[in-house]
Design an enzyme around this catalytic site. Structure first.
Site, PDB file in Angstrom:
ATOM      1  N   GLU A  40      -6.192   6.928  -1.180  1.00 26.50           N
ATOM      2  CA  GLU A  40      -6.000   5.759  -0.323  1.00 26.50           C
ATOM      3  C   GLU A  40      -6.595   4.505  -0.947  1.00 26.50           C
ATOM      4  O   GLU A  40      -5.986   3.424  -0.922  1.00 26.50           O
ATOM      5  CB  GLU A  40      -6.622   6.022   1.049  1.00 26.50           C
ATOM      6  CG  GLU A  40      -5.931   7.089   1.876  1.00 26.50           C
ATOM      7  CD  GLU A  40      -4.512   6.704   2.234  1.00 26.50           C
ATOM      8  OE1 GLU A  40      -4.250   5.492   2.438  1.00 26.50           O
ATOM      9  OE2 GLU A  40      -3.662   7.605   2.309  1.00 26.50           O
ATOM     10  N   HIS A  43       0.833  -1.208   0.000  1.00 22.14           N
ATOM     11  CA  HIS A  43       0.000   0.000   0.000  1.00 22.14           C
ATOM     12  C   HIS A  43       0.864   1.252   0.000  1.00 22.14           C
ATOM     13  O   HIS A  43       0.609   2.195  -0.773  1.00 22.14           O
ATOM     14  CB  HIS A  43      -0.914  -0.030   1.228  1.00 22.14           C
ATOM     15  CG  HIS A  43      -1.664   1.252   1.443  1.00 22.14           C
ATOM     16  ND1 HIS A  43      -2.893   1.504   0.875  1.00 22.14           N
ATOM     17  CD2 HIS A  43      -1.355   2.350   2.178  1.00 22.14           C
ATOM     18  CE1 HIS A  43      -3.313   2.699   1.243  1.00 22.14           C
ATOM     19  NE2 HIS A  43      -2.390   3.241   2.032  1.00 22.14           N
ATOM     20  N   GLU A  44       1.886   1.286   0.831  1.00 18.93           N
ATOM     21  CA  GLU A  44       2.734   2.475   0.928  1.00 18.93           C
ATOM     22  C   GLU A  44       3.583   2.668  -0.320  1.00 18.93           C
ATOM     23  O   GLU A  44       3.767   3.796  -0.793  1.00 18.93           O
ATOM     24  CB  GLU A  44       3.620   2.385   2.170  1.00 18.93           C
ATOM     25  CG  GLU A  44       2.851   2.319   3.485  1.00 18.93           C
ATOM     26  CD  GLU A  44       1.949   3.517   3.699  1.00 18.93           C
ATOM     27  OE1 GLU A  44       2.268   4.602   3.158  1.00 18.93           O
ATOM     28  OE2 GLU A  44       0.933   3.374   4.400  1.00 18.93           O
ATOM     29  N   HIS A  70       1.587   4.266  -3.093  1.00 18.15           N
ATOM     30  CA  HIS A  70       1.458   5.725  -3.042  1.00 18.15           C
ATOM     31  C   HIS A  70       2.543   6.387  -3.871  1.00 18.15           C
ATOM     32  O   HIS A  70       2.295   7.370  -4.584  1.00 18.15           O
ATOM     33  CB  HIS A  70       1.551   6.205  -1.591  1.00 18.15           C
ATOM     34  CG  HIS A  70       0.256   6.150  -0.853  1.00 18.15           C
ATOM     35  ND1 HIS A  70      -0.896   6.761  -1.307  1.00 18.15           N
ATOM     36  CD2 HIS A  70      -0.070   5.570   0.339  1.00 18.15           C
ATOM     37  CE1 HIS A  70      -1.879   6.564  -0.434  1.00 18.15           C
ATOM     38  NE2 HIS A  70      -1.400   5.832   0.564  1.00 18.15           N
TER      39      HIS A  70
END
Length: 407
Positions: A310, A256-257, A260
């Site tokens: 997100e 997920h990070e 980004h």
């Protein structure tokens, strides 16, 4: 005697005149009162009109009869400062709109259209400055690169990054050299160089070098967080490790990070701040209250865009971890554990006041994307190189679960 009679006669003759004057006063007073009310009401009426009213078909209003419509054009001219100011604002808005349209682009993995006017050089240089500040703040809490937990986190990050061809992750020995160069109180940097794309980060992009990712683990059990800075700087707090519970759960967090940064969300947020500033200035110029303007922009643009980023990172991160042969079904379990650790209700889907989607919404979305993620995992080679590297690290550092590492 005659004089007395004449005086009585004169008085009698004069009384009707006085009586006539007395009876005439009531008929005169209403006229005077009406005229007085009419004269005092004219200058006060504009105080109760927010928009001027057009009383005719002509631009300035005419005697043809009231239309009842607010004359917005006159109101805008009055607020902006006259005809010349309206032309200036019109040119500015038109130029800003053209600039906005010419800087629209689509996210490669999702096709979402967005505004972007920050280049990679600026993004990386700002990331480098934030990296130095973070390392200075948590200097005493950084785990050594050869610590078992640091090795485990670096192993998971290596599989995700190399499986998708995003660059290479620096080894423990390389990280020791990097940490040795970090200043004790953060680094400097000229603001002009940062905004103009100069500095170390700008040179790295200009030379076209492959991104070299750096993994830092911060020993803070109370912070359940991880983040990635532009330029490939990964920071993981040990408080997130019990929630992730296993490699697949940690891959959910790191995927997920990293997503980004793959989608360049930090640069998108910097670009959107310019749009919010311009819209706020325009609305305040038209007379809207400053507090109301900020609330509108926050709840209608800033927070929804943040939640959209997100969700997009969840989608891309799920594909990244699946391509690295991690089990994507663990992602929903990880977010369930996160919800339980935060003491939230599983069925609570209210998130309009938050920068992140509600945990249950994230779980529902991940379940919807799960069939595609499983297909991505099945189509990959399951990272034989990464598996061999993981076996080597396990051999030199036999740690079964994260609970055996630091806590």
């Amino acid at each position: 005697m005659m004089f007395a009679q004449l005086s009585r006669t004169a008085l009698t003759a004069a009384r009707p005149t006085l009586s006539a004057r007395t009876t005439a006063l009531p008929s005169i007073r209403p006229t005077l009162i009406t005229r007085t009310i009419h004269q005092t009401s004219l200058p006060r009426s504009p105080k109760y009109e927010r928009f001027p009213t057009d009383h005719g078909g002509s631009p300035g209003g005419g005697p043809t009869g009231p239309t009842g419509r607010p004359d917005l054009w006159s109101y805008f001219k009055r607020r902006l400062g006259g005809d010349r100011a309206v032309y200036v604002y019109g040119i500015g808005v038109g130029g800003a709109g053209l600039y906005y349209v010419t800087h629209l682009e689509r996210v490669a993995d999702t096709g979402r259209l967005r505004f972007m006017d920050v280049d990679e050089a600026q993004e990386r240089e700002l990331g480098r400055q934030t990296q130095l500040q973070t390392l200075s703040e948590y200097n005493r809490a950084l785990l050594p690169p050869n610590h078992p937990t640091s090795r485990r986190v670096r192993q998971v990050a290596t599989r995700i990054i190399e499986a998708s061809g995003l660059g290479r992750v620096k080894t423990g020995g390389e990280m020791s050299a990097v940490e040795g160069k970090v200043p004790a109180f953060g680094g400097g940097g000229d603001l002009g160089e940062i905004l103009m794309g100069g500095g170390e980060g700008g040179r790295e992009v200009a030379e076209g070098k492959e991104t070299e990712w750096e993994v830092y683990v911060i020993d803070d059990k109370t912070t359940k967080n991880a983040f990635v800075l532009p330029g490939g700087k990964i920071f993981v707090f040990t408080g997130i490790l019990p929630v992730s519970a296993n490699d697949d759960g940690l891959a959910t967090v790191l995927g997920h990070e990293v997503a980004h940064q793959v989608a360049r969300h930090p640069a998108e947020r910097m670009s959107s701040m310019k749009v919010l500033f311009a819209l706020g200035f325009l609305l305040e110029s038209l007379g809207l209250d400053v507090g109301i303007t900020r609330l509108l922009l926050t709840f209608m643009l800033q927070l929804p865009n943040s939640r959209k980023n997100e969700s997009e990172a969840d989608f891309i991160g799920l594909r990244l971890m699946s391509r690295a042969c991690f089990n994507p079904t663990e992602s929903t379990k990880m977010w369930q554990r996160m919800s339980e650790s935060e003491g939230g209700s599983k069925g609570l889907n209210v998130d309009f006041l938050s920068t992140h989607p509600a945990n249950q919404k994230r779980i529902n979305q991940l379940e919807k994307w799960m069939p595609e993620a499983l297909q991505v995992r099945a189509a990959s080679h399951c990272g034989q190189t990464a598996s061999q590297l993981g076996g080597f690290l396990d051999a030199i550092n036999p740690v079964g679960t994260y609970s055996q590492g630091i806590w």
